[in-house]
Design an enzyme around this catalytic site. Structure first.
Site, PDB file in Angstrom:
ATOM      1  N   HIS A 173      -8.046  -4.784  -1.465  1.00 16.37           N
ATOM      2  CA  HIS A 173      -6.993  -4.148  -0.702  1.00 16.37           C
ATOM      3  C   HIS A 173      -6.634  -4.463   0.652  1.00 16.37           C
ATOM      4  O   HIS A 173      -7.604  -4.762   1.548  1.00 16.37           O
ATOM      5  CB  HIS A 173      -7.231  -2.473  -0.852  1.00 16.37           C
ATOM      6  CG  HIS A 173      -5.843  -1.757  -0.402  1.00 16.37           C
ATOM      7  ND1 HIS A 173      -5.106  -1.392  -1.149  1.00 16.37           N
ATOM      8  CD2 HIS A 173      -5.752  -1.424   0.903  1.00 16.37           C
ATOM      9  CE1 HIS A 173      -4.259  -0.821  -0.545  1.00 16.37           C
ATOM     10  NE2 HIS A 173      -4.388  -0.685   0.527  1.00 16.37           N
ATOM     11  N   SER A 217       0.874  -1.353  -0.026  1.00 16.19           N
ATOM     12  CA  SER A 217       0.001   0.159  -0.237  1.00 16.19           C
ATOM     13  C   SER A 217       0.749   1.094   0.099  1.00 16.19           C
ATOM     14  O   SER A 217       1.573   1.336  -0.855  1.00 16.19           O
ATOM     15  CB  SER A 217      -1.090   0.041   1.262  1.00 16.19           C
ATOM     16  OG  SER A 217      -1.924   1.135   1.041  1.00 16.19           O
ATOM     17  N   ASP A 269      -9.925  -3.080  -5.874  1.00 19.92           N
ATOM     18  CA  ASP A 269      -8.981  -2.081  -5.131  1.00 19.92           C
ATOM     19  C   ASP A 269      -8.743  -0.804  -5.919  1.00 19.92           C
ATOM     20  O   ASP A 269      -8.435  -1.168  -7.171  1.00 19.92           O
ATOM     21  CB  ASP A 269      -7.632  -2.714  -4.950  1.00 19.92           C
ATOM     22  CG  ASP A 269      -6.731  -1.890  -4.009  1.00 19.92           C
ATOM     23  OD1 ASP A 269      -6.939  -1.055  -3.761  1.00 19.92           O
ATOM     24  OD2 ASP A 269      -5.391  -2.293  -4.020  1.00 19.92           O
TER      25      ASP A 269
END
Length: 438
Positions: free
Chosen positions: A406, A225, A376
């Site tokens: 995600h 991320s 995501d």
């Protein structure tokens, strides 16, 4: 039958059949009122739960595997996020601050006979070092490989403590010395501070690798991320620096956040109606907190108003939709004046948003592994970066999990009940890539 009996009531039968309550005492009235409130609260709770359930199911993407777990997670995530938003709206402080206060910072989560774990400082940056004991014995004097790990959390949340179980597992399963970096967090420490912490720690490790039994020519960077953003930025910086430091051997980017230029990509657009834990405006809010913490810009960024004047610039070609769908026409760049306000000009800085890097700067990057999930908002960032790296001649592998969402690889950091099979597969993919190429 018609004779009156002594003591018998002379009231009409219709009156006998009616119940006339006695006058309520004050206590009885309070009790009755309390019961009424309880019933109202119960009803509202039931209605609220029903509405929440309907919302969670309506926004749940149909391709999610293990939907029961995903719904359970959303049932925790949505109220938690709402509490944070309310806390911020009431003026008590930033949502991120509350979430950090709630977080736990134990001295040590991983306790494993196969690892030596040390908290130390690399040139002033706090780190946690995981060194496999078995690796030392097996190597018999040969140096091991090393990894830098940068945690996720939107640049504003999480820590090496929260990631302790994951990073410890990576160290054990890859047999590498892993350094987890406790970079300073936004919004208190905005860009470039978190990036600078990560580059400082990485350079220190490259310079002092032998002190940890590591071969400096076998060091890579990994992040998920926002940590994937930092890993990509560190790799770019080191590839461009003309120093005597050994080059990185690899980079592995899991669900990376790579650009703040276009928030109308297909994955962002779909994320407005279908997501599990990262709706578009939450991600945009993270970008802004990392940039300047002017959250009033969220709506402007969401509609791409911040880059409207740059749609024909060379920067637009770096996030061209043609990279996602070759049937779409390419953007033809024009000589456009680049005149952004000072407080947002860093959206074009490749160390803030790696997809803004020039093609020539990408060509020097190491062997790359990029993981994206179908559910995501950041999916298209990773796909575009993989495509651009491939075009620049970089060896790159794109691992696409269509039914993943995600953060699915790190779900079990909060609760083991949230561990998903796809998340396990993703982690094994990262581990295999590191073992094979480091």
């Amino acid at each position: 039958a018609g004779i009156d009996r002594v003591g018998a009531s002379h009231e009409p039968r219709w009156k006998k059949s009616c119940i006339f309550p006695a006058k309520n005492t004050k206590q009885e009235r309070v009790t009755a009122a309390g019961m009424g409130v309880c019933k109202t609260v119960t009803l509202l709770t039931a209605v609220g739960a029903a509405v929440l359930a309907m919302y969670m199911y309506s926004s749940m993407p149909p391709e999610v595997t293990e939907p029961g777990k995903a719904v359970m997670f959303k049932a925790v995530f949505i109220p938690f996020n709402l509490i944070g938003s309310t806390y911020e709206a009431l003026g008590y402080g930033a949502k991120a601050d509350l979430l950090r206060k709630i977080g736990v910072r134990p001295a040590l989560l991983v306790s494993d006979s196969h690892l030596d774990i040390t908290d130390t400082s690399f040139s002033g940056v706090q780190v946690r070092v995981y060194k496999p004991r078995a690796g030392q014995e097996a190597a018999k004097g040969n140096k091991m490989a090393g990894l830098m790990y940068f945690h996720g959390g939107g640049w504003v949340l999480s820590s090496v403590y929260a990631y302790d179980p994951l990073v410890g597992r990576i160290a054990k399963e890859t047999g590498t010395v892993v350094v987890s970096v406790e970079y300073r967090l936004a919004p208190k420490h905005k860009f470039p501070v978190p990036f600078e912490d990560c580059i400082t720690a990485t350079e220190h490790f490259l310079q002092h690798a032998s002190e940890y039994g590591v071969d400096p020519t076998r060091i890579g960077v990994v992040g998920d991320s926002s940590g994937g953003n930092l890993a990509a930025a560190v790799a770019l910086k080191l590839a461009q620096d003309k120093t005597k430091l050994p080059p990185l051997k690899l980079q592995a980017l899991v669900n990376p956040a790579l650009q703040a230029f276009d928030f109308q990509t297909p994955s962002y657009v779909r994320g407005h109606t279908h997501y599990v834990n990262l709706p578009p405006k939450l991600m945009i809010g993270f970008w802004i907190q990392y940039l300047n913490n002017n959250v009033s810009l969220i709506e402007t960024f969401s509609s791409n108003g911040h880059t409207a004047a740059l749609r024909k610039s060379r920067f637009a070609t770096y996030v061209d939709r043609h990279l996602l769908n070759e049937s779409l026409p390419k953007v033809t760049p024009e000589d456009v004046s680049i005149d952004l306000p000072d407080d947002i000009k860093d959206i074009l800085n490749p160390y803030y948003a790696p997809l803004m890097a020039e093609d020539a700067d990408l060509s020097g990057l190491p062997n790359t592994y990029i993981v994206v999930c179908g559910i995501d908002v950041l999916r298209d960032d990773g796909i575009m970066y993989a495509k651009r790296l491939e075009m620049a001649g970089v060896q790159v592998k794109l691992a696409h999990y269509p039914s993943g969402f995600h953060g699915i690889m790190t779900m079990n950091l909060a609760l083991k009940h949230f561990e998903f099979e796809i998340g396990k597969q993703m982690l094994q993919g990262v581990v295999a890539f590191v073992r094979d190429h480091l």
